[in-house]
Motif scaffolding. Structure first.
Motif, mmCIF file in Angstrom:
data_model
loop_
_atom_site.group_PDB
_atom_site.id
_atom_site.type_symbol
_atom_site.label_atom_id
_atom_site.label_comp_id
_atom_site.label_asym_id
_atom_site.label_seq_id
_atom_site.Cartn_x
_atom_site.Cartn_y
_atom_site.Cartn_z
ATOM 1 N N ALA A 101 -54.264 13.843 -23.255
ATOM 2 C CA ALA A 101 -54.738 12.972 -23.912
ATOM 3 C C ALA A 101 -55.717 12.081 -22.411
ATOM 4 C CB ALA A 101 -53.385 12.082 -24.157
ATOM 5 N N ILE A 148 -58.867 14.255 -21.685
ATOM 6 C CA ILE A 148 -60.118 14.137 -21.716
ATOM 7 C C ILE A 148 -60.492 12.561 -22.320
ATOM 8 C CG2 ILE A 148 -59.664 16.236 -23.843
ATOM 9 C CD1 ILE A 148 -58.262 14.449 -25.724
ATOM 10 N N ALA A 149 -59.720 11.933 -21.913
ATOM 11 C CA ALA A 149 -60.300 10.144 -21.884
ATOM 12 C C ALA A 149 -61.125 10.001 -20.984
ATOM 13 C CB ALA A 149 -58.812 9.347 -22.365
ATOM 14 N N SER A 160 -64.502 9.874 -25.309
ATOM 15 C CA SER A 160 -64.464 8.883 -25.622
ATOM 16 C C SER A 160 -63.945 8.906 -26.806
ATOM 17 C CB SER A 160 -64.388 7.082 -25.290
ATOM 18 O OG SER A 160 -64.919 7.588 -23.561
ATOM 19 N N SER A 195 -58.717 5.814 -28.374
ATOM 20 C CA SER A 195 -59.773 5.879 -28.562
ATOM 21 C C SER A 195 -60.667 5.983 -30.398
ATOM 22 C CB SER A 195 -60.795 6.076 -27.859
ATOM 23 O OG SER A 195 -60.769 7.925 -28.140
ATOM 24 N N THR A 234 -61.744 8.787 -30.437
ATOM 25 C CA THR A 234 -62.259 10.167 -30.776
ATOM 26 C C THR A 234 -60.858 10.466 -31.069
ATOM 27 O OG1 THR A 234 -62.564 10.410 -28.774
ATOM 28 C CG2 THR A 234 -65.198 10.250 -30.011
ATOM 29 N N LEU A 235 -59.977 9.698 -29.889
ATOM 30 C CA LEU A 235 -58.335 10.443 -29.797
ATOM 31 C C LEU A 235 -57.277 9.151 -30.604
ATOM 32 C CD1 LEU A 235 -56.877 12.270 -27.646
ATOM 33 C CD2 LEU A 235 -57.134 10.344 -26.752
ATOM 34 N N LYS A 236 -56.272 10.003 -31.215
ATOM 35 C CA LYS A 236 -55.857 9.624 -32.261
ATOM 36 C C LYS A 236 -53.920 10.304 -31.765
ATOM 37 C CE LYS A 236 -57.625 10.931 -36.564
ATOM 38 N NZ LYS A 236 -58.305 10.980 -37.519
ATOM 39 N N LEU A 267 -51.691 15.275 -31.628
ATOM 40 C CA LEU A 267 -52.513 14.321 -30.834
ATOM 41 C C LEU A 267 -53.660 15.283 -31.372
ATOM 42 C CD1 LEU A 267 -53.489 12.339 -28.241
ATOM 43 C CD2 LEU A 267 -53.840 14.587 -26.838
ATOM 44 N N TYR A 304 -58.419 15.379 -31.084
ATOM 45 C CA TYR A 304 -59.515 14.873 -30.379
ATOM 46 C C TYR A 304 -59.794 15.110 -31.280
ATOM 47 C CZ TYR A 304 -62.875 14.716 -26.902
ATOM 48 O OH TYR A 304 -63.448 14.530 -25.872
ATOM 49 N N ASP A 343 -62.954 19.374 -33.322
ATOM 50 C CA ASP A 343 -61.469 18.503 -33.567
ATOM 51 C C ASP A 343 -59.992 19.967 -32.488
ATOM 52 O OD1 ASP A 343 -59.973 19.516 -35.550
ATOM 53 O OD2 ASP A 343 -61.913 19.578 -36.589
#
Length: 741
Positions: free
Chosen positions: A14, A17-18, A23, A214, A216-218, A253, A255, A262
């Motif tokens: 995470a 890539i963040a 993001s 974000s 794009t990220l969960k 996770l 992304y 994805d």
């Protein structure tokens, strides 16, 4: 692998890539007929004036398709239904999936056997792979112990029936079960579910949270803590078997840097502790009674199936134990290339177990085992999926699989009698084995749209598999058992290689917009292998099995109702039989067949009331002897209702109930070698109240309310002329509370 490492992997992924500037089934809706990615469920809800039908999408064909549109018999068990019925283990899904039977090893170990339509594998040696495969989010899980893992925070379970080897691959000659965990949502949420079961004094706690990191990220994190009491009482110690404590945690996770890419990373670990042996001596003998009396417990066993026993490990009443640790790490990546999707699935998993086995069923220490086992595997699959609803749709791909299984098993036998005066059944030895498996395959399936209503489907898979088996047996204490029955053997290396070509084909015709019919035929192969329990270790090898299934089916959607039917015949040449004879698991090959039909459906009577019913008739027989196949009832089924309505503006009533049944069943290749499981029918009910916005819910869940009992497994007790069995789970009543934010 320690869970700290798994958690750190998710966290590092995470953060990376963040910092790089980089993001989603019945509870969701979708406005298009097909979901954008192959890793999520996207049902479409169609509404009429007074009813509502759901279209559930599945990934059984390596792409998102409606379960009603594919020529495969498939049951989809919704995760919300699992939660409402208090299901926390795969061993409990047989009430929700018609034609499925799961059996745990009678010694209380985590080995599990599973059959679909009467075909599959009984609990067996660790080297034995099931003919019904388990997948976790599409990643193959080869060992039967993995069926014991906790079942929590599940989106759905797909039970895929028949021979599916061409598309699904390894060891799906009798079917497959695919468990789909929930994925994170776009908004922050948290949920806590707690339950207490009064009869067995069991507790369960499940917590989940969705964290959008974000745009794009969960991230979704779910954990379950279970303390389940046993239901077979040891009258010597007062303890109950099999008691289980389990702690599991999973992180998912997701992304999505763009609409075309994805990534889904799943990390899970679980720790399971089992205690006690649930087997009861249900047919006694003078010798068994004499041995019990010699240990100070005369008039035991009582010779009844009543959830009571009188056994012991090193001393009377001492429980056998097992500690099982499972770890899993998976990465799925989807890349949209034009209208095509390229998918990469990488999966690593491992488990380690150690424990003790009380195999004699008596209070004395006559047949004792200790085992230590480790397994690790890696799987890589890459596939290309064409766009759907074209003149010609296709899936092509390749898979690589690598597995290493190691174990050492200590066996100690000390019976005070034998075949001749002064020659007792006694001795101790240590068996070691190491099996290395590697396999690769290429596969493909195409669908040709002959007309608007007629389609033809064809698939194939070529597999190359190699096994290397290193084993030895060391003498620990001399005796008849360790010198003659299982003699010492220096290290030997056995190898086998095989190439298999599997295929499938189907004709699919839409009689009307709401009626789909199909005729399918498929061939699947399960590779041969080795067993660690042969008297002569040099003769450990057993052959491959080949299954061929012919199936005709219809899927029919009406105004507020749905009905699916299928008629099938499966023949298996060289079926790999595993039989527990009371002292060891014996593996051999024979020829089987299963012929029958199944019907399932529901009627959405109103927006508040749904009626469901299903039944499977499967006559599974040994083609050589005509005997019934173990763990294969001729009939299983269920009828139930689901009712929901608003009581007032602040409360909603939720209720469901079912009557579930199976006909009588045998558990040994020789039906007369042990008692049968008699017809078994359970009444299950749950009722609850909830806030209309579902931020809290309180439920009372009852299973087997009439407290019925039957043998869930049976086998001859070693050497003493009696028969043992394990009981089905008794009545349970649980209070469950759920809070959401």
């Amino acid at each position: 692998m320690d869970f700290k490492i798994l958690s750190s992997t998710v966290s590092v992924f995470a953060v990376i890539i963040a910092q790089s500037g980089m993001s989603a089934a019945m509870a969701q809706t979708e406005t298009t007929p097909e979901a954008p990615h192959t890793t999520e469920t996207s049902p479409t809800i169609e509404e009429s004036s007074d009813t509502r039908l759901e279209t559930v999408y599945v990934t059984a064909t390596k792409r998102n398709e409606s379960a009603q549109d594919i020529p495969i018999a498939i049951n989809v068990v919704d995760g919300n239904l699992l939660a409402s019925k208090g299901v926390g283990s795969l061993l409990q899904i047989e009430d929700l999936a018609p034609g499925v039977q799961l059996v745990r090893s009678p010694t209380g170990k985590s080995r599990t056997g599973v059959t679909i339509r009467g075909l599959g594998s009984s609990p067996g040696t660790s080297l034995f792979e099931s003919s019904v495969s388990l997948f976790v989010d599409g990643v193959y899980a080869p060992r039967s112990r993995e069926f014991t893992s906790a079942l929590f925070d599940v989106e759905r379970i797909e039970v895929i029936k028949g021979t599916q080897a061409a598309l699904l691959g390894k060891n799906t000659s009798a079917g497959a079960i695919n468990v789909i965990p929930r994925k994170p949502s776009d908004e922050f949420s948290a949920e806590l579910t707690s339950s207490y079961e009064f009869e067995l004094e069991s507790t369960s706690l499940v917590g989940t949270t969705d964290i959008p990191l974000s745009d794009t990220l969960k991230l979704r994190v779910a954990t379950q803590l279970t303390d389940q009491g046993g239901w077979t009482e040891n009258i010597i110690s007062g303890e109950k078997a099999t008691a289980m404590e389990d702690f599991s945690i999973r992180s998912v996770l997701v992304y999505e840097p763009t609409h075309n890419i994805d990534f889904t990373l799943l990390a899970q670990t679980s720790q399971t502790d089992l205690s006690g042996t649930p087997a009861e001596i249900v047919v006694t003998s003078p010798l068994a009674n004499a041995l019990q009396a010699a240990n100070g417990y005369p008039n035991t066993p009582d010779g009844e199936l009543n959830r009571k026993n009188a056994n012991g490990l090193n001393y009377p009443g001492e429980p056998a134990t097992e500690n099982l640790k499972n770890d899993r790490l998976q990465l799925t990546a989807n890349f949209n290339i034009g209208e095509h999707t390229l998918t990469s699935v990488s999966g690593w998993s491992a488990y380690q177990t150690e424990g003790t086995v009380d195999a004699d069923g008596l209070a004395g220490n006559y047949l004792y085992q200790e085992d230590n086992e480790k397994s690790g595997q890696f799987l890589q699959e890459i596939r290309l999926v064409s766009p759907s609803h074209e003149k010609f749709d296709y899936v092509i791909g390749g898979m690589y699989f690598d597995n290493l299984l190691k174990a050492n098993i200590f066996t100690d036998v000390e019976y005070p009698f034998g075949p001749a005066p002064g020659v007792n059944i006694a001795g101790a030895y240590l068996t070691n084995f190491n099996q290395k498996t590697d396999a690769w395959s290429i596969f493909g399936q195409g669908t040709y749209q002959v007309s608007d209503r007629f389609r033809t489907i064809a698939g194939m898979r070529y597999t190359d598999e190699n096994k290397s088996f290193t084993t030895s047996r060391t003498l620990i204490r001399p005796g008849l058992y360790s010198l003659v029955v299982f003699p010492p053997t220096p290290e030997i290396i056995l190898e086998r290689s095989e190439d298999n070509f599997d295929y499938s084909g189907a004709l699919q015709y839409d009689v009307a917009d709401t009626i789909m019919t199909y005729l399918s035929y498929g061939k699947g192969t399960k590779a041969g292998g080795f067993t660690d329990s042969a008297s002569n270790l040099a003769n450990s090898e057993f052959d491959a099995e080949t299954a061929k299934t012919l199936e005709a089916g219809m899927k029919w959607n009406g105004a507020g109702w749905q009905m699916n039917t299928a008629a099938f015949k499966t023949e298996i040449d060289g079926f790999q039989v595993v039989t527990f004879d009371g002292s060891r698991f014996v593996v051999s090959n024979t020829d089987l067949e299963s012929t029958g039909f199944e019907i399932e459906g529901f009627w959405q009577a109103t927006n508040n009331l749904r009626v469901m019913a299903n039944t499977t008739f499967a006559e599974a027989r040994n083609r050589a002897t005509g005997n019934r196949i173990p763990n294969a009832p001729d009939n299983t089924g269920s009828i139930g209702i689901d009712y929901n309505r608003d009581i007032n503006s602040k409360l909603t009533l939720n209720a469901n109930g079912s009557l579930d049944w199976r006909s009588d069943v045998t558990y040994q290749q020789d039906p007369d070698a042990a008692v049968r499981g008699e017809n078994f029918t359970t009444l299950n009910l749950s009722i609850g109240i909830a806030a209309p916005e579902k931020n809290w819910e309180l439920s009372l869940i009852g299973r087997n309310l009439t407290n019925e009992n039957s043998a869930s497994f049976a086998y001859p007790t070693p050497f003493v002329g009696s028969s043992s069995a394990t009981s089905e789970m008794p009545r349970t009543i649980a209070l469950q509370a759920k809070f959401s934010y």
